[in-house]
Scaffold this motif. Structure first.
Motif, mmCIF file in Angstrom:
data_model
loop_
_atom_site.group_PDB
_atom_site.id
_atom_site.type_symbol
_atom_site.label_atom_id
_atom_site.label_comp_id
_atom_site.label_asym_id
_atom_site.label_seq_id
_atom_site.Cartn_x
_atom_site.Cartn_y
_atom_site.Cartn_z
ATOM 1 N N LEU A 1 0.818 -1.335 -0.058
ATOM 2 C CA LEU A 1 -0.048 -0.050 0.086
ATOM 3 C C LEU A 1 0.832 1.209 0.002
ATOM 4 O O LEU A 1 2.007 1.413 0.371
ATOM 5 C CB LEU A 1 -1.035 -0.091 1.159
ATOM 6 C CG LEU A 1 -1.880 -1.064 1.322
ATOM 7 C CD1 LEU A 1 -2.608 -1.187 2.795
ATOM 8 C CD2 LEU A 1 -2.630 -1.441 0.318
ATOM 9 N N SER A 2 0.582 2.413 -0.593
ATOM 10 C CA SER A 2 1.238 3.492 -0.712
ATOM 11 C C SER A 2 0.047 4.751 -0.269
ATOM 12 O O SER A 2 -1.146 4.657 -0.701
ATOM 13 C CB SER A 2 1.717 3.954 -2.218
ATOM 14 O OG SER A 2 2.691 2.773 -2.485
ATOM 15 N N LEU B 1 4.090 0.937 3.337
ATOM 16 C CA LEU B 1 3.704 0.105 4.426
ATOM 17 C C LEU B 1 5.053 -0.758 4.482
ATOM 18 O O LEU B 1 5.492 -1.333 3.614
ATOM 19 C CB LEU B 1 2.512 -0.985 4.125
ATOM 20 C CG LEU B 1 1.876 -1.750 5.124
ATOM 21 C CD1 LEU B 1 1.702 -0.945 6.442
ATOM 22 C CD2 LEU B 1 0.835 -2.705 4.532
ATOM 23 N N ASN B 2 5.540 -0.891 5.775
ATOM 24 C CA ASN B 2 6.790 -1.717 6.055
ATOM 25 C C ASN B 2 6.788 -2.929 5.957
ATOM 26 O O ASN B 2 7.592 -3.711 5.367
ATOM 27 C CB ASN B 2 7.359 -1.423 7.342
ATOM 28 C CG ASN B 2 7.580 0.256 7.468
ATOM 29 O OD1 ASN B 2 8.006 0.624 6.550
ATOM 30 N ND2 ASN B 2 7.727 0.566 8.733
ATOM 31 N N THR B 3 5.636 -3.679 6.115
ATOM 32 C CA THR B 3 5.183 -4.942 6.110
ATOM 33 C C THR B 3 4.098 -5.422 5.181
ATOM 34 O O THR B 3 3.154 -5.174 5.371
ATOM 35 C CB THR B 3 4.821 -5.604 7.360
ATOM 36 O OG1 THR B 3 6.107 -5.513 8.254
ATOM 37 C CG2 THR B 3 4.786 -7.340 7.497
ATOM 38 N N LEU B 4 4.455 -6.013 4.081
ATOM 39 C CA LEU B 4 3.428 -6.384 3.277
ATOM 40 C C LEU B 4 2.242 -7.233 3.813
ATOM 41 O O LEU B 4 2.542 -7.929 4.660
ATOM 42 C CB LEU B 4 4.017 -6.964 1.876
ATOM 43 C CG LEU B 4 5.342 -6.339 1.248
ATOM 44 C CD1 LEU B 4 5.621 -7.472 0.139
ATOM 45 C CD2 LEU B 4 4.817 -5.065 0.518
ATOM 46 N N ILE B 5 1.163 -6.903 3.080
ATOM 47 C CA ILE B 5 -0.146 -7.888 3.475
ATOM 48 C C ILE B 5 0.324 -8.868 2.933
ATOM 49 O O ILE B 5 0.362 -9.207 1.777
ATOM 50 C CB ILE B 5 -1.444 -7.125 3.095
ATOM 51 C CG1 ILE B 5 -1.703 -5.937 3.595
ATOM 52 C CG2 ILE B 5 -2.443 -8.397 3.198
ATOM 53 C CD1 ILE B 5 -2.740 -5.172 3.078
ATOM 54 N N PRO B 6 0.583 -10.289 3.623
ATOM 55 C CA PRO B 6 1.079 -11.353 3.258
ATOM 56 C C PRO B 6 0.211 -12.172 2.051
ATOM 57 O O PRO B 6 0.596 -12.598 1.163
ATOM 58 C CB PRO B 6 1.270 -12.337 4.430
ATOM 59 C CG PRO B 6 0.773 -11.698 5.514
ATOM 60 C CD PRO B 6 0.415 -10.215 5.228
ATOM 61 N N SER B 7 -1.265 -12.072 2.380
ATOM 62 C CA SER B 7 -2.046 -12.909 1.611
ATOM 63 C C SER B 7 -3.489 -12.340 1.945
ATOM 64 O O SER B 7 -3.785 -11.850 2.873
ATOM 65 C CB SER B 7 -1.961 -14.326 1.690
ATOM 66 O OG SER B 7 -2.396 -14.645 2.883
ATOM 67 N N LEU B 8 -4.251 -12.489 0.890
ATOM 68 C CA LEU B 8 -5.731 -12.107 0.861
ATOM 69 C C LEU B 8 -6.604 -12.957 -0.162
ATOM 70 O O LEU B 8 -6.403 -12.782 -1.227
ATOM 71 C CB LEU B 8 -6.044 -10.654 0.586
ATOM 72 C CG LEU B 8 -7.536 -9.932 0.614
ATOM 73 C CD1 LEU B 8 -8.030 -10.293 2.060
ATOM 74 C CD2 LEU B 8 -7.569 -8.492 0.224
ATOM 75 N N PRO B 9 -7.170 -13.847 0.411
ATOM 76 C CA PRO B 9 -7.931 -14.930 -0.507
ATOM 77 C C PRO B 9 -9.070 -14.500 -1.185
ATOM 78 O O PRO B 9 -9.591 -13.289 -0.839
ATOM 79 C CB PRO B 9 -8.581 -15.843 0.705
ATOM 80 C CG PRO B 9 -7.936 -15.583 1.889
ATOM 81 C CD PRO B 9 -7.281 -14.264 1.814
ATOM 82 N N ALA B 10 -9.057 -14.983 -2.105
ATOM 83 C CA ALA B 10 -10.174 -14.445 -3.083
ATOM 84 C C ALA B 10 -11.626 -14.574 -2.313
ATOM 85 O O ALA B 10 -11.861 -15.450 -2.114
ATOM 86 C CB ALA B 10 -10.270 -15.213 -4.477
ATOM 87 N N GLY B 11 -12.338 -13.391 -2.385
ATOM 88 C CA GLY B 11 -13.539 -13.392 -1.637
ATOM 89 C C GLY B 11 -13.524 -13.609 -0.115
ATOM 90 O O GLY B 11 -14.334 -13.553 0.580
#
Length: 170
Positions: free
Chosen positions: A61-62, A85-95
């Motif tokens: 994110l920026s 953001l210093n730590t990326l969002i590691p994962s986000l499942p579809a839906g």
């Protein structure tokens, strides 16, 4: 054609995967100072949603820091006016359930009053955990640092008038 049955006609379709992330930004009045005056703390919530059919990984994110605000959040780094953001969002499942990330600012002590618009966007993401693969193309957004959504609003399903749903002002 000889040998071809006229009561049979095959149809072929292609089933594709869709990569589609969206972001909405809202002012968090619970965690922010009230009233808002120079020196106040402002907190915004960045809600990231996966509207696609493909899981997303390593989401960056920026946040484009406007005049009048100073980044005051150790989870973000100011890179010449763009907080990342210093730590990326590691994962986000579809839906899956949206991920909420906060960002905190301080209103500059010399701010003379008026309104401030703060903009954030999804600046990168992947559809694989392999950092060497080609990143996917979002179906309705392009991370580009421009003010795609100048009106605001949190309807991530309305992409009319060139509004990209990876980008939102507040």
């Amino acid at each position: 054609n000889p040998g071809d049955n006229d009561d049979y006609d095959p149809a072929q379709i292609t089933v594709g995967q869709v990569f589609d992330l969206a972001l909405t930004k809202t002012f968090n009045s619970t965690l922010s100072s009230s009233p808002v005056v120079p020196g106040s703390t402002l907190v915004f919530d960045l809600n990231v949603t996966n509207q696609g059919s493909v899981d997303a990984f390593n989401i960056q994110l920026s946040d484009y820091i406007p005049a009048g605000l100073t980044l005051a959040d150790a989870s973000w780094t100011d890179n010449s006016g763009v907080a990342t953001l210093n730590t990326l969002i590691p994962s986000l499942p579809a839906g899956g359930t949206p991920v909420v990330v906060t960002i905190e600012f301080t209103v500059d002590a010399t701010f003379q009053g008026g309104s401030i618009t703060n903009v954030a966007e999804i600046s990168s993401a992947d559809d694989d955990t392999d950092p060497n693969n080609t990143p996917p193309t979002d179906i309705d957004s392009t991370p580009d640092g421009s003010n795609d959504d100048v009106i605001g609003g949190n309807d991530v399903n309305d992409n009319s008038n060139g509004d990209e749903d990876d980008h939102d002002p507040e």
